[in-house]
Design a protein around this motif. Structure first.
Motif, PDB file in Angstrom:
ATOM      1  N   LEU A 128       0.833  -1.206   0.000  1.00 19.11           N
ATOM      2  CA  LEU A 128       0.000   0.000   0.000  1.00 19.11           C
ATOM      3  C   LEU A 128       0.868   1.257   0.000  1.00 19.11           C
ATOM      4  CD1 LEU A 128      -2.110  -2.144   0.847  1.00 19.11           C
ATOM      5  CD2 LEU A 128      -3.021  -0.477   2.441  1.00 19.11           C
ATOM      6  N   SER A 129       0.293   2.346  -0.508  1.00 22.34           N
ATOM      7  CA  SER A 129       1.007   3.624  -0.442  1.00 22.34           C
ATOM      8  C   SER A 129       0.965   4.137   1.005  1.00 22.34           C
ATOM      9  CB  SER A 129       0.329   4.639  -1.355  1.00 22.34           C
ATOM     10  OG  SER A 129      -0.920   5.006  -0.806  1.00 22.34           O
ATOM     11  N   GLY A 130       1.780   5.157   1.292  1.00 21.90           N
ATOM     12  CA  GLY A 130       1.818   5.715   2.641  1.00 21.90           C
ATOM     13  C   GLY A 130       0.456   6.206   3.108  1.00 21.90           C
ATOM     14  N   GLY A 131      -0.246   6.905   2.207  1.00 21.07           N
ATOM     15  CA  GLY A 131      -1.562   7.434   2.556  1.00 21.07           C
ATOM     16  C   GLY A 131      -2.553   6.323   2.863  1.00 21.07           C
ATOM     17  N   GLN A 132      -2.485   5.266   2.054  1.00 23.43           N
ATOM     18  CA  GLN A 132      -3.391   4.127   2.280  1.00 23.43           C
ATOM     19  C   GLN A 132      -3.055   3.431   3.595  1.00 23.43           C
ATOM     20  OE1 GLN A 132      -2.477   2.159  -1.395  1.00 23.43           O
ATOM     21  NE2 GLN A 132      -4.343   2.841  -2.400  1.00 23.43           N
ATOM     22  N   GLN A 133      -1.757   3.292   3.865  1.00 27.28           N
ATOM     23  CA  GLN A 133      -1.349   2.656   5.121  1.00 27.28           C
ATOM     24  C   GLN A 133      -1.844   3.460   6.318  1.00 27.28           C
ATOM     25  OE1 GLN A 133       2.580   0.953   5.703  1.00 27.28           O
ATOM     26  NE2 GLN A 133       3.010   1.195   3.549  1.00 27.28           N
ATOM     27  N   GLN A 134      -1.742   4.788   6.204  1.00 27.42           N
ATOM     28  CA  GLN A 134      -2.172   5.608   7.325  1.00 27.42           C
ATOM     29  C   GLN A 134      -3.685   5.505   7.519  1.00 27.42           C
ATOM     30  OE1 GLN A 134      -1.277   6.374  10.068  1.00 27.42           O
ATOM     31  NE2 GLN A 134      -0.031   8.220   9.907  1.00 27.42           N
ATOM     32  N   ARG A 135      -4.426   5.425   6.403  1.00 24.34           N
ATOM     33  CA  ARG A 135      -5.885   5.267   6.520  1.00 24.34           C
ATOM     34  C   ARG A 135      -6.228   3.932   7.181  1.00 24.34           C
ATOM     35  NH1 ARG A 135      -8.654   6.487   0.999  1.00 24.34           N
ATOM     36  NH2 ARG A 135      -6.583   6.281   0.102  1.00 24.34           N
ATOM     37  N   ASP A 162      -0.390  11.099  16.300  1.00 24.39           N
ATOM     38  CA  ASP A 162       0.958  11.645  16.433  1.00 24.39           C
ATOM     39  C   ASP A 162       1.507  11.967  15.039  1.00 24.39           C
ATOM     40  OD1 ASP A 162       3.442  12.420  17.198  1.00 24.39           O
ATOM     41  OD2 ASP A 162       4.056  10.490  18.026  1.00 24.39           O
ATOM     42  N   GLU A 163       1.364  13.207  14.634  1.00 25.98           N
ATOM     43  CA  GLU A 163       1.796  13.680  13.311  1.00 25.98           C
ATOM     44  C   GLU A 163       1.388  12.704  12.203  1.00 25.98           C
ATOM     45  OE1 GLU A 163       5.553  15.545  12.949  1.00 25.98           O
ATOM     46  OE2 GLU A 163       5.860  15.701  15.098  1.00 25.98           O
ATOM     47  N   PRO A 164       0.088  12.529  12.009  1.00 32.70           N
ATOM     48  CA  PRO A 164      -0.372  11.492  11.078  1.00 32.70           C
ATOM     49  C   PRO A 164      -0.043  11.764   9.611  1.00 32.70           C
ATOM     50  CG  PRO A 164      -2.210  12.836  11.807  1.00 32.70           C
ATOM     51  CD  PRO A 164      -1.035  13.249  12.621  1.00 32.70           C
ATOM     52  N   THR A 165       0.262  13.021   9.280  1.00 29.93           N
ATOM     53  CA  THR A 165       0.507  13.321   7.868  1.00 29.93           C
ATOM     54  C   THR A 165       1.956  13.701   7.576  1.00 29.93           C
ATOM     55  OG1 THR A 165      -0.161  15.610   8.252  1.00 29.93           O
ATOM     56  CG2 THR A 165      -1.865  14.127   7.460  1.00 29.93           C
ATOM     57  N   SER A 166       2.800  13.685   8.596  1.00 33.52           N
ATOM     58  CA  SER A 166       4.178  14.175   8.412  1.00 33.52           C
ATOM     59  C   SER A 166       5.003  13.331   7.447  1.00 33.52           C
ATOM     60  CB  SER A 166       4.900  14.228   9.751  1.00 33.52           C
ATOM     61  OG  SER A 166       4.256  15.140  10.570  1.00 33.52           O
ATOM     62  N   ALA A 167       4.728  12.017   7.427  1.00 35.97           N
ATOM     63  CA  ALA A 167       5.563  11.139   6.597  1.00 35.97           C
ATOM     64  C   ALA A 167       5.001  10.991   5.179  1.00 35.97           C
ATOM     65  CB  ALA A 167       5.675   9.777   7.266  1.00 35.97           C
ATOM     66  N   ASP A 215       3.436  12.554   1.288  1.00 32.86           N
ATOM     67  CA  ASP A 215       3.497  13.664   0.330  1.00 32.86           C
ATOM     68  C   ASP A 215       2.150  14.393   0.309  1.00 32.86           C
ATOM     69  OD1 ASP A 215       1.678  12.418  -1.418  1.00 32.86           O
ATOM     70  OD2 ASP A 215       3.268  11.311  -2.409  1.00 32.86           O
ATOM     71  N   HIS A 216       2.064  15.481  -0.453  1.00 29.80           N
ATOM     72  CA  HIS A 216       0.900  16.355  -0.365  1.00 29.80           C
ATOM     73  C   HIS A 216      -0.406  15.619  -0.685  1.00 29.80           C
ATOM     74  CE1 HIS A 216      -1.391  19.999  -0.317  1.00 29.80           C
ATOM     75  NE2 HIS A 216      -1.818  19.780  -1.560  1.00 29.80           N
ATOM     76  N   GLN A 217      -0.402  14.823  -1.755  1.00 32.87           N
ATOM     77  CA  GLN A 217      -1.614  14.123  -2.167  1.00 32.87           C
ATOM     78  C   GLN A 217      -2.085  13.162  -1.072  1.00 32.87           C
ATOM     79  OE1 GLN A 217      -3.555  14.763  -4.745  1.00 32.87           O
ATOM     80  NE2 GLN A 217      -4.938  13.166  -3.985  1.00 32.87           N
ATOM     81  N   MET A 218      -1.121  12.449  -0.526  1.00 34.42           N
ATOM     82  CA  MET A 218      -1.464  11.481   0.527  1.00 34.42           C
ATOM     83  C   MET A 218      -1.922  12.193   1.796  1.00 34.42           C
ATOM     84  SD  MET A 218       1.522   8.693   0.117  1.00 34.42           S
ATOM     85  CE  MET A 218       1.815   7.856  -1.426  1.00 34.42           C
TER      86      MET A 218
END
Lengths: 244, 216
Positions: free
Chosen positions: B138-145, B162-167, B169-172
């Motif tokens: 999965l992509s980073g964004g998908q993993q975070q979801r 804890d900084e859920p979007t820091s790792a 890219d913008h789209q994710m």
């Protein structure tokens, strides 16, 4: 006139080799079961200590046990067990199984421990954040990953165990090497019996390697890129589950 | 919901990272904590569910002091989910197994029910097609979801981010932000650490600035 090889195959020596073969397999199989069970137990104790600083006494005992086993030759361990610790035990088979099981368990525990160390600490943290207890985190999250990491080294250990059992003849148990030695002393010919036994060891090792490779491939396929296949299998599994 | 009083945390090397912190969050509130790196934000968040043990102070969660020895911290953590910067999905489990492991093993929900719940959550947050994949696929964004869904599957009353979007890219980042915005409708209390001012503006009901281990 029979050749020496024909002598071995057609005479009672054939049965001696078969008996030795069975003996070797029995010792290896039983020792593997003990070593896996005990090795996992020791690794679990040490992992518990690593993650929670609990079980200090057991961890200390485990460290001493592993160091003693790794620091002394297996032949000496076998002699000590046969003539000192387990002298009351009449069965040399049991003595051999216990000795090789204990010996291998120390190595298996270290292999698993290094596998556990290879699991990122954030896996532990994530488990704890979900509300799992230490034991659950180790059993459900850390250990399966450690086992997967350790599979190649475990294969190596079991392959080594198979070959280490060749010394069991010194306490009077007839394994395949001991059988070959008996044949050699009877026929006054070392070449054929030892070649046959060497080929048998090689065959067993090869079959074991093949099986472990298949297991590794199975795990890799399960987690690999063949998603469609996985999805199809998993979907069917889940459908079956939902239909239950 | 969460009431923190006089919280202090000093590491073994003498570094004091939390200095008499007082903090309150009401039910369904979404508090965003901002501040420079090293201000103690992550340590504070980890103290809330005792992943880091505070040196002193009290943390009341639903009226219960979780620092008391009688408190079952595992039960508290089941009600207070956490989402990490690095996702922290279990790499040997499929997405479905990642989501259902907690409900099955901790909440003792039958597997069938937990699976259905996971299917619904995955569908709701738009990653149903990844149900049987593994985290590394999965992509980073998908993993975070998925990490957020995993926390949600435990039916928590509060979630710590804890900084859920820091790792990402913008789209994710946008994908994850949308997921968190959707969460606001579910009445879950949220405490979020982020550096993103736009995200803060969109999601926060209250913003707190943290510096040198203190709330300003």
């Amino acid at each position: 006139m029979h050749t020496r090889a024909e002598n071995i195959m057609k005479s009672k020596y054939y049965f001696l080799i078969l008996k030795g073969f069975a003996g070797t397999l029995e010792i290896v199989a039983c020792s593997m079961i003990i070593s896996l069970f005990l090795g996992m137990l020791i690794a679990a104790v040490r992992a518990h200590y690593q993650f929670s600083s609990k079980l200090r006494f057991l961890n200390c005992f485990a460290v001493i046990f592993v160091n003693i086993i790794r620091g002394t030759p297996v032949m000496l361990q076998l002699l000590i067990m046969a003539y000192i610790v387990l002298v009351q035990l009449k069965s040399v088979f049991l003595v051999a199984v216990i000795t090789f099981g204990l010996n291998s368990s120390a190595y298996v525990s270290e292999i698993l421990r290094s596998g556990i160390k290879g699991v990122p600490t954030n896996q532990y943290t994530a488990g704890a954040a979900l509300g799992f207890k230490n034991t659950q985190i180790i059993n459900l999250i850390i250990f399966p990953q450690a086992l997967r990491n350790s599979l190649p080294s475990l294969l190596n250990e079991f392959s080594a165990l198979l070959k280490e059992t060749a010394i069991v003849g010194i306490i009077g148990f007839t394994d395949i090497t001991h059988a070959a030695s008996i044949i050699r002393s009877t026929l006054f010919s070392p070449i054929m019996p030892f070649l046959i036994v060497g080929a048998i060891y090689f065959a067993i090792s090869s079959v074991a390697s093949y099986c472990f490779e298949k297991i590794e491939q199975l795990i890799a396929t399960r987690e690999g890129s063949n998603c469609k296949k996985i999805s199809a299998i998993s979907e069917k599994r889940e459908e079956d589950l939902l239909n239950d | 919901m969460i009431d923190v009083q006089h919280l202090n945390k000093t590491f073994e090397n003498g570094n004091k990272v939390l200095d008499d912190v007082n903090f309150k969050v009401a039910q369904a509130e979404c508090v965003v904590i901002c501040g420079p790196s090293g201000a103690g934000k992550s340590t504070f968040l980890k103290c809330l569910n005792l992943l880091e043990k505070p040196t002193s102070g009290t943390i009341l969660f639903d009226g219960q002091n979780i620092l008391e020895s009688t408190c079952n911290i595992c039960k508290v953590r089941q009600k207070m989910g956490m989402v990490f910067q690095q996702f922290c999905l279990f790499s040997n489990l499929s997405i479905l197994e990642n989501i259902t492991l907690g409900p099955i093993k901790l909440l003792h929900i039958p597997k069938k029910e937990a699976t259905n719940q996971a299917f619904e959550l995955l569908k709701k947050y738009g990653i149903a097609d990844k149900t049987y994949n593994y985290p590394h696929q999965l992509s980073g964004g998908q993993q975070q979801r998925v990490a957020i869904i995993r926390a949600l599957a435990m039916s928590p009353v509060a979630i710590l981010f804890d900084e859920p979007t820091s790792a990402l890219d913008h789209q994710m980042q946008l994908e994850v932000q949308e997921t968190i915005l959707n969460l606001k409708e579910t009445n879950v209390t949220m405490v979020i650490i982020t550096h993103d001012p736009v995200f803060t503006e969109n999601v926060a009901t209250r913003v707190i600035q943290m510096e040198c281990g203190r709330f300003l």
